[in-house]
Design an enzyme around this catalytic site. Structure first.
Site, mmCIF file in Angstrom:
data_model
loop_
_atom_site.group_PDB
_atom_site.id
_atom_site.type_symbol
_atom_site.label_atom_id
_atom_site.label_comp_id
_atom_site.label_asym_id
_atom_site.label_seq_id
_atom_site.Cartn_x
_atom_site.Cartn_y
_atom_site.Cartn_z
ATOM 1 N N ASP A 18 -12.249 -9.010 4.578
ATOM 2 C CA ASP A 18 -13.497 -8.937 3.722
ATOM 3 C C ASP A 18 -14.249 -10.345 3.709
ATOM 4 O O ASP A 18 -15.263 -10.732 3.886
ATOM 5 C CB ASP A 18 -13.479 -8.351 2.342
ATOM 6 C CG ASP A 18 -13.705 -6.945 2.395
ATOM 7 O OD1 ASP A 18 -13.272 -6.224 3.228
ATOM 8 O OD2 ASP A 18 -14.416 -6.511 1.347
ATOM 9 N N ASP A 65 -6.245 -6.780 4.101
ATOM 10 C CA ASP A 65 -7.450 -6.159 3.714
ATOM 11 C C ASP A 65 -8.335 -7.376 2.901
ATOM 12 O O ASP A 65 -9.595 -7.336 2.934
ATOM 13 C CB ASP A 65 -6.860 -5.356 2.367
ATOM 14 C CG ASP A 65 -8.144 -4.545 1.791
ATOM 15 O OD1 ASP A 65 -9.138 -4.094 2.436
ATOM 16 O OD2 ASP A 65 -8.025 -4.466 0.427
ATOM 17 N N TYR A 122 0.800 -1.244 0.057
ATOM 18 C CA TYR A 122 -0.064 0.107 0.020
ATOM 19 C C TYR A 122 0.872 1.371 -0.026
ATOM 20 O O TYR A 122 0.375 2.110 -0.375
ATOM 21 C CB TYR A 122 -0.839 -0.079 1.255
ATOM 22 C CG TYR A 122 -2.172 -0.784 1.166
ATOM 23 C CD1 TYR A 122 -2.355 -1.911 0.716
ATOM 24 C CD2 TYR A 122 -3.328 -0.006 1.499
ATOM 25 C CE1 TYR A 122 -3.442 -2.518 0.242
ATOM 26 C CE2 TYR A 122 -4.626 -0.398 1.512
ATOM 27 C CZ TYR A 122 -4.814 -1.735 0.792
ATOM 28 O OH TYR A 122 -5.980 -2.393 0.845
ATOM 29 N N ASP A 163 -2.949 -18.007 0.103
ATOM 30 C CA ASP A 163 -4.058 -18.583 -1.114
ATOM 31 C C ASP A 163 -4.902 -19.767 -0.149
ATOM 32 O O ASP A 163 -6.039 -19.852 0.047
ATOM 33 C CB ASP A 163 -3.603 -19.186 -2.169
ATOM 34 C CG ASP A 163 -2.528 -19.851 -1.960
ATOM 35 O OD1 ASP A 163 -1.850 -20.045 -0.860
ATOM 36 O OD2 ASP A 163 -1.877 -20.430 -2.860
ATOM 37 N N LYS A 215 2.988 -15.417 1.750
ATOM 38 C CA LYS A 215 3.214 -15.809 0.529
ATOM 39 C C LYS A 215 4.905 -16.188 0.306
ATOM 40 O O LYS A 215 5.468 -15.913 -0.532
ATOM 41 C CB LYS A 215 2.762 -15.070 -0.667
ATOM 42 C CG LYS A 215 2.582 -15.641 -2.108
ATOM 43 C CD LYS A 215 1.496 -16.633 -2.181
ATOM 44 C CE LYS A 215 1.655 -17.446 -3.315
ATOM 45 N NZ LYS A 215 0.674 -18.506 -3.428
#
Ligand code: IPM
Ligand code: MG
Length: 363
Positions: free
Chosen positions: A252, A248, A141, A224, A192
């Site tokens: 959700d 982020d 970000y 993942d 990751k």
């Protein structure tokens, strides 16, 4: 000593939901003599319309001076054509980075009353209580360099940089280990590390720090797989810690386990527990102005604010109890509506929470 709370309603449904949270905060301030001073300011698209920028100096000054901040949401189609550096989202990101609110806590708790509202089977989500600890002021970000550049062959190339300094990893890991200590003692770090060096370092540092927290069981998971596990068997998790972008996305996904993202509060804290509190959902332009948005995530964010930044545990507990009570009464905004319940507007939900607080505090 009195304390200052800054309200930043923002855009879309932001003003509607913050209005209800403000009523709750004012009522508790009065009833429990919390000694809070409330002020409000512009951020996001609302600030762009008035002043030309998403984070006016005046807002940033008020935010710095406040003991805690309550933010609604920012952004909307009206400002989508603007250049990235002056879009509403920059107001939010600017607050997070200027105030060094690196520790983002996003609890996903399923209220038993809402088990039917989740798109997942009740047995998969019932009793769900997980905490996502998201790093909020670093990673891709904020990494430099970033932009869109022209390549030698004439085509344009967009680029961002995923970076984490050791100190940034350590401070968010500390928040997560300490949170796990206060909960079930399980911490899953999401990365990751099979592809990205930055998260290889992340994993190394987490492993090293785990030695200082023998009471916490640390595990690692690729992002993942974590996304899959969240919808397959979410109750395997207690605390999850991850970087800014993965956090982020996963938050959700976790929100939907609880029935609706309209139920999820969040806290963004600096090293001294000063914080900004906001619902995890966005400005929902599609329903803005209709009076149907769910104000509970914002009202629950007020509870987090009272607990983490203002030291008012009792008032926080009153809000949480009141929310549970209105759900018991069968009141539901459209996003959590199920057959047999009573569909209510944003203001009616606010009314019900206010009435519940009244009755709780009287006893
Ligand atoms: C969130 C939001 C923000 C983010 C947006 C509005 C910039 O999605 O708080 O999760 O990406 O952090
Ligand atoms: Mg988000």
């Amino acid at each position: 000593m009195s304390k200052n709370v800054l309200l930043l309603p923002g855009d879309g449904i932001g003003p509607e939901i913050v209005a209800q949270a403000e009523r709750v905060l004012k009522l508790l301030n009065e009833k429990l003599n919390l000694g809070l001073n409330l002020d409000s300011a512009l951020v996001g698209g609302a600030a762009i319309d008035e002043t030309g920028v998403p984070l006016p100096d005046e807002t940033l000054d008020l935010a710095r001076a406040a003991d805690a901040i309550l933010l609604g949401a920012v952004g909307g189609p009206k400002w989508d054509e603007l250049e990235m550096s002056v879009r509403p989202e920059k107001g939010l990101l600017g607050l997070r980075s200027n105030l060094e609110l690196f520790g983002n806590l996003r609890p996903a708790i399923l209220y038993p009353q809402l088990a039917e509202a989740s798109t997942l089977k009740p047995e998969v989500v019932s009793g769900l209580d997980i905490l996502i600890v998201r790093e909020l002021t670093g990673g891709i970000y904020f990494g430099q360099p970033r932009g869109v550049r022209q390549l030698e062959n004439g085509e344009r190339q967009g680029y961002n940089t995923y970076v984490y300094a050791e100190s940034e990893i350590r401070r968010i890991a500390k928040v997560a280990f300490e949170a796990a200590q206060k909960r079930d003692g399980k911490l899953c770090s999401v990365d990751k590390a099979n592809v990205l060096e930055v998260t290889v370092l992340w994993r190394e540092i987490l492993d090293e720090m785990a030695k200082d927290y023998p009471d916490v069981e640390l595990s690692h998971m690729y992002v993942d797989n974590a996304a899959m596990q969240l919808v397959r068997a979410p109750k395997q998790f207690d605390v999850l810690v991850t970087g800014n972008m993965f956090g982020d996305i996963l938050s959700d996904a976790a929100a939907m386990l609880t029935g609706s993202i309209g139920m999820l509060p969040s806290a963004s804290l600096d090293a001294n527990n000063k914080g900004m509190y906001e619902p995890c959902h966005g400005s929902a332009p599609d329903i803005a102005g209709q009076g149907i948005a769910n104000p509970l995530a914002t009202i629950l964010s007020v509870a987090m604010m009272l607990r983490y930044s203002l030291g008012e545990n009792k008032a926080a507990g009153v809000i949480e109890e009141a929310v549970s009570k209105v759900l018991d009464q069968g009141l539901r905004t459209a996003d959590i509506y199920a057959d047999g319940c009573q569909k209510v507007s944003t203001i009616q939900m606010g009314d019900a929470v206010i009435a519940a607080i009244d009755s709780i505090v009287q006893h």
